[in-house]
Each structure stands twice: as C-alpha cells, then as structure tokens.
Design a protein around this motif. Structure first.
Motif, PDB file in Angstrom:
ATOM      1  N   GLU A 153      39.068 -57.497 -38.817  1.00 21.12           N
ATOM      2  CA  GLU A 153      40.350 -56.821 -39.038  1.00 21.12           C
ATOM      3  C   GLU A 153      40.243 -55.812 -40.166  1.00 21.12           C
ATOM      4  O   GLU A 153      40.516 -54.646 -39.983  1.00 21.12           O
ATOM      5  CB  GLU A 153      41.429 -57.837 -39.317  1.00 21.12           C
ATOM      6  CG  GLU A 153      42.787 -57.203 -39.063  1.00 21.12           C
ATOM      7  CD  GLU A 153      43.856 -58.225 -38.987  1.00 21.12           C
ATOM      8  OE1 GLU A 153      43.860 -58.981 -38.010  1.00 21.12           O
ATOM      9  OE2 GLU A 153      44.658 -58.294 -39.928  1.00 21.12           O
TER      10      GLU A 153
ATOM     11  N   LYS B   7      43.394 -62.493 -31.152  1.00 21.99           N
ATOM     12  CA  LYS B   7      41.945 -62.540 -31.380  1.00 21.99           C
ATOM     13  C   LYS B   7      41.481 -63.983 -31.664  1.00 21.99           C
ATOM     14  O   LYS B   7      40.522 -64.461 -31.068  1.00 21.99           O
ATOM     15  CB  LYS B   7      41.559 -61.612 -32.543  1.00 21.99           C
ATOM     16  CG  LYS B   7      42.052 -60.177 -32.354  1.00 21.99           C
ATOM     17  CD  LYS B   7      41.678 -59.274 -33.507  1.00 21.99           C
ATOM     18  CE  LYS B   7      42.303 -59.604 -34.853  1.00 21.99           C
ATOM     19  NZ  LYS B   7      43.791 -59.482 -34.887  1.00 21.99           N
ATOM     20  N   SER B   8      42.177 -64.645 -32.593  1.00 23.18           N
ATOM     21  CA  SER B   8      41.790 -66.022 -32.919  1.00 23.18           C
ATOM     22  C   SER B   8      42.026 -66.952 -31.741  1.00 23.18           C
ATOM     23  O   SER B   8      41.238 -67.869 -31.492  1.00 23.18           O
ATOM     24  CB  SER B   8      42.588 -66.547 -34.122  1.00 23.18           C
ATOM     25  OG  SER B   8      42.260 -65.810 -35.264  1.00 23.18           O
ATOM     26  N   THR B   9      43.096 -66.697 -31.022  1.00 23.62           N
ATOM     27  CA  THR B   9      43.393 -67.530 -29.847  1.00 23.62           C
ATOM     28  C   THR B   9      42.263 -67.404 -28.825  1.00 23.62           C
ATOM     29  O   THR B   9      41.845 -68.390 -28.213  1.00 23.62           O
ATOM     30  CB  THR B   9      44.751 -67.098 -29.227  1.00 23.62           C
ATOM     31  OG1 THR B   9      45.743 -67.183 -30.246  1.00 23.62           O
ATOM     32  CG2 THR B   9      45.142 -67.981 -28.063  1.00 23.62           C
TER      33      THR B   9
ATOM     34  N   GLY C 130      48.224 -60.878 -34.838  1.00 25.13           N
ATOM     35  CA  GLY C 130      48.966 -61.492 -33.735  1.00 25.13           C
ATOM     36  C   GLY C 130      48.558 -61.007 -32.348  1.00 25.13           C
ATOM     37  O   GLY C 130      49.165 -61.386 -31.346  1.00 25.13           O
TER      38      GLY C 130
HETATM   39  N1  ATP Z   1      49.417 -73.024 -33.305  1.00 25.18           N
HETATM   40  C1  ATP Z   1      50.182 -72.077 -32.772  1.00 25.18           C
HETATM   41  N2  ATP Z   1      51.324 -72.382 -32.128  1.00 25.18           N
HETATM   42  C2  ATP Z   1      52.098 -71.430 -31.557  1.00 25.18           C
HETATM   43  N3  ATP Z   1      51.809 -70.106 -31.586  1.00 25.18           N
HETATM   44  C3  ATP Z   1      50.701 -69.743 -32.229  1.00 25.18           C
HETATM   45  C4  ATP Z   1      49.826 -70.697 -32.857  1.00 25.18           C
HETATM   46  N4  ATP Z   1      48.792 -70.015 -33.413  1.00 25.18           N
HETATM   47  C5  ATP Z   1      49.004 -68.704 -33.145  1.00 25.18           C
HETATM   48  N5  ATP Z   1      50.140 -68.546 -32.443  1.00 25.18           N
HETATM   49  C6  ATP Z   1      50.708 -67.271 -31.983  1.00 25.18           C
HETATM   50  O1  ATP Z   1      49.792 -66.651 -31.105  1.00 25.18           O
HETATM   51  C7  ATP Z   1      49.809 -65.236 -31.272  1.00 25.18           C
HETATM   52  C8  ATP Z   1      48.401 -64.740 -31.502  1.00 25.18           C
HETATM   53  O2  ATP Z   1      47.900 -65.296 -32.713  1.00 25.18           O
HETATM   54  P1  ATP Z   1      46.373 -65.149 -33.138  1.00 25.18           P
HETATM   55  O3  ATP Z   1      46.187 -65.949 -34.375  1.00 25.18           O
HETATM   56  O4  ATP Z   1      45.508 -65.420 -31.982  1.00 25.18           O
HETATM   57  O5  ATP Z   1      46.314 -63.579 -33.459  1.00 25.18           O
HETATM   58  P2  ATP Z   1      45.201 -62.756 -34.217  1.00 25.18           P
HETATM   59  O6  ATP Z   1      44.996 -61.518 -33.420  1.00 25.18           O
HETATM   60  O7  ATP Z   1      44.000 -63.597 -34.473  1.00 25.18           O
HETATM   61  O8  ATP Z   1      45.945 -62.406 -35.570  1.00 25.18           O
HETATM   62  P3  ATP Z   1      45.417 -62.359 -37.087  1.00 25.18           P
HETATM   63  O9  ATP Z   1      44.665 -61.092 -37.193  1.00 25.18           O
HETATM   64  O10 ATP Z   1      46.683 -62.351 -37.865  1.00 25.18           O
HETATM   65  O11 ATP Z   1      44.569 -63.563 -37.349  1.00 25.18           O
HETATM   66  C9  ATP Z   1      50.752 -64.954 -32.442  1.00 25.18           C
HETATM   67  O12 ATP Z   1      51.993 -64.541 -31.913  1.00 25.18           O
HETATM   68  C10 ATP Z   1      50.870 -66.299 -33.131  1.00 25.18           C
HETATM   69  O13 ATP Z   1      52.130 -66.449 -33.729  1.00 25.18           O
END
Ligand code: ATP
Length: 235
Positions: A190, A41-43, A38
């Motif tokens: 991760e 990173k993916s965002t 969360g």
């Molecule tokens: N489609 C979406 N709509 C609303 N919020 C989202 C969406 N996708 C992700 N989020 C929120 O954005 C935040 C960051 O998510 P993200 O997937 O970028 O994290 P991450 O670091 O890649 O995590 P992970 O290691 O679990 O993949 C989180 O709070 C998640 O709930």
C-alpha cells in the motif's frame, strides 16, 4: 508451480467482500497487489491461505485444488502466508516460533537451523520473546516462520508497512532472492510501492473486491502513472 485463482468469491459470514477475483502467481516472479484501503487485498490473501470459506471459485496450485482444505494443508501444499498482523506468537521465543512452524514437517530441526543461518538477526535473538522484538525484527520472524515450510508460493500481506527503510530494503532484497531461486511471490503493498514494483512482473489493481486492471509493474513507475491508476478506481 504457479498458483491460479479463478472467479474467487469470499467474505465474512453474510458479508461478501471478493466478487470474482482472477489472479495468477507465477513461480520465480513477484506479483504485486495494489488497491485502496478496504479493496479486499487482505481478504484475498486470507482466502488463498485457507483462513476464510470460499463462496465460489477455485484456487489451484501445481494441479492441486486448495479449496476448503484449511490453512495447515494449504501450507503443506506449498503455499505460505505471512498475514498483515498477528503473524507471530508473541509469548514464544524466536526459536520456539520457528520450531512451532516447522513441527508439522520432516526434518524440523534442520529447517529451523537453515532459516536461522539465512537470518542472522534471528539467530542472535533466538531466546528473546517475539513480543520484545522491534517491528522489523518481528516481520523478519514472520517471514522466517513461513519459510521453514519451504513454500514454492509465498503470500506477503504488506510486509514492510510502517518499517524503517533499512528493514524495507532488507525484506525487498530477501524476497528478490527468493524469486530468483524460483519462489512465486504475491506481495500486497500500500505505502511506497515503488521499490516492489521495480522488482515485480505483474501488478493487479483491486477495487471493491474486483480486479480492475492487470499491468506490467514497471509501467507503473512512469511518472504519475501509479496515481492515475489508483485514482481511476475511484472515478
Ligand atoms: N473480520 C471481518 N468481518 C467483516 N468484514 C470485514 C472483516 N475484515 C475485513 N472486513 C471488510 O472487508 C473489506 C475488505 O477488507 P480488507 O482488509 O480485505 O481490505 P484491504 O484492501 O486489505 O485494506 P487495507 O489496505 O486497509 O488493509 C472491508 O470493507 C472490511 O471492512
């Protein structure tokens, strides 16, 4: 040929997730992106890849501004993204996946042939539906579909998550070769980041949509250092 991200803010509708990210991906080097679930990173990967609207900030590659040009043009500008999931067309064959990805480029047939030569495992499975591939084979296909575009920057979102060690080692080896040939790679990791940190230059640590540290990757291989850095962001 480097990619520069400056003050990037983005999110999903009214939910802002990134709060001003600065990131540089150098050509010919691997940059690791770490952070808890969360962290954003993916965002970050999806925003650079043109899949999410930018609230504020800039993405510049080789002097070209990539803001708001959309995923196809980001790809055509030389920045390829391998998303964490839904990264192949499950109901298309291996070959058709590659052809679909190459279609927007000149010399599509040659591009597909070249990638198949690089990944014999895909050559062997050319007519097989992507839905029937193993996890490691599917991830190889996802990387190969990004490579048909000949990117000079490659964004990989946890490409080895859940894969057998043999595929992890293969992917690490391919990506190291790509970097040696001049491609700039941003690698979100991760689980078990040690293998990637060992071949990477810089490591960015993300927490709650912000970069909390930028370190030399190899410094995180010192005993206990990685745990310390990842725990610190929650202190
Ligand atoms: N489609 C979406 N709509 C609303 N919020 C989202 C969406 N996708 C992700 N989020 C929120 O954005 C935040 C960051 O998510 P993200 O997937 O970028 O994290 P991450 O670091 O890649 O995590 P992970 O290691 O679990 O993949 C989180 O709070 C998640 O709930």
């Amino acid at each position: 040929m480097q990619l520069e991200v400056k003050g990037l803010k983005s999110g999903y509708g009214k939910v802002q997730v990134l709060h001003g990210i600065d990131l540089t991906v150098q050509s010919g080097a691997i940059t690791t992106i770490l952070g808890a679930n969360g962290a954003g990173k993916s965002t970050l990967m999806k925003t650079i890849g043109g899949h999410l609207p930018i609230i504020e900030g800039e993405i510049v590659h080789n002097g070209q501004h990539l803001n708001e040009i959309g995923p196809l043009h980001v790809c055509m500008a030389g920045v390829g993204l391998v998303p964490q999931d839904k990264n192949v067309f499950a109901e298309l064959s291996v070959r058709d996946n590659l052809q679909a990805s190459a279609a927007a480029f000149e010399g599509a047939e040659e591009r597909v042939a070249e990638v198949l030569k690089r990944f014999p495992i895909l050559q062997e499975r050319g007519n097989q539906l992507a839905s029937t591939l193993s996890g490691g084979e599917r991830q190889t296909l996802a990387i190969a579909t990004a490579l048909v575009a000949g990117p000079d920057i490659l964004l990989l979102d946890e490409p080895t998550a859940g894969l057998a060690p043999i595929f992890v080692d293969r992917i690490v080896g391919w990506v190291e070769e790509l970097a040696q040939d001049g491609t700039g790679v941003a690698w979100v990791v991760e689980q078990n980041p040690e293998k990637i940190l060992a071949i990477s230059e810089d490591a960015y640590v993300l927490d709650a949509g912000r970069v909390t540290e930028v370190l030399k990757s190899k410094s995180l291989l010192e005993p206990g250092r990685l745990e310390e850095v990842l725990l610190q962001v929650h202190a």
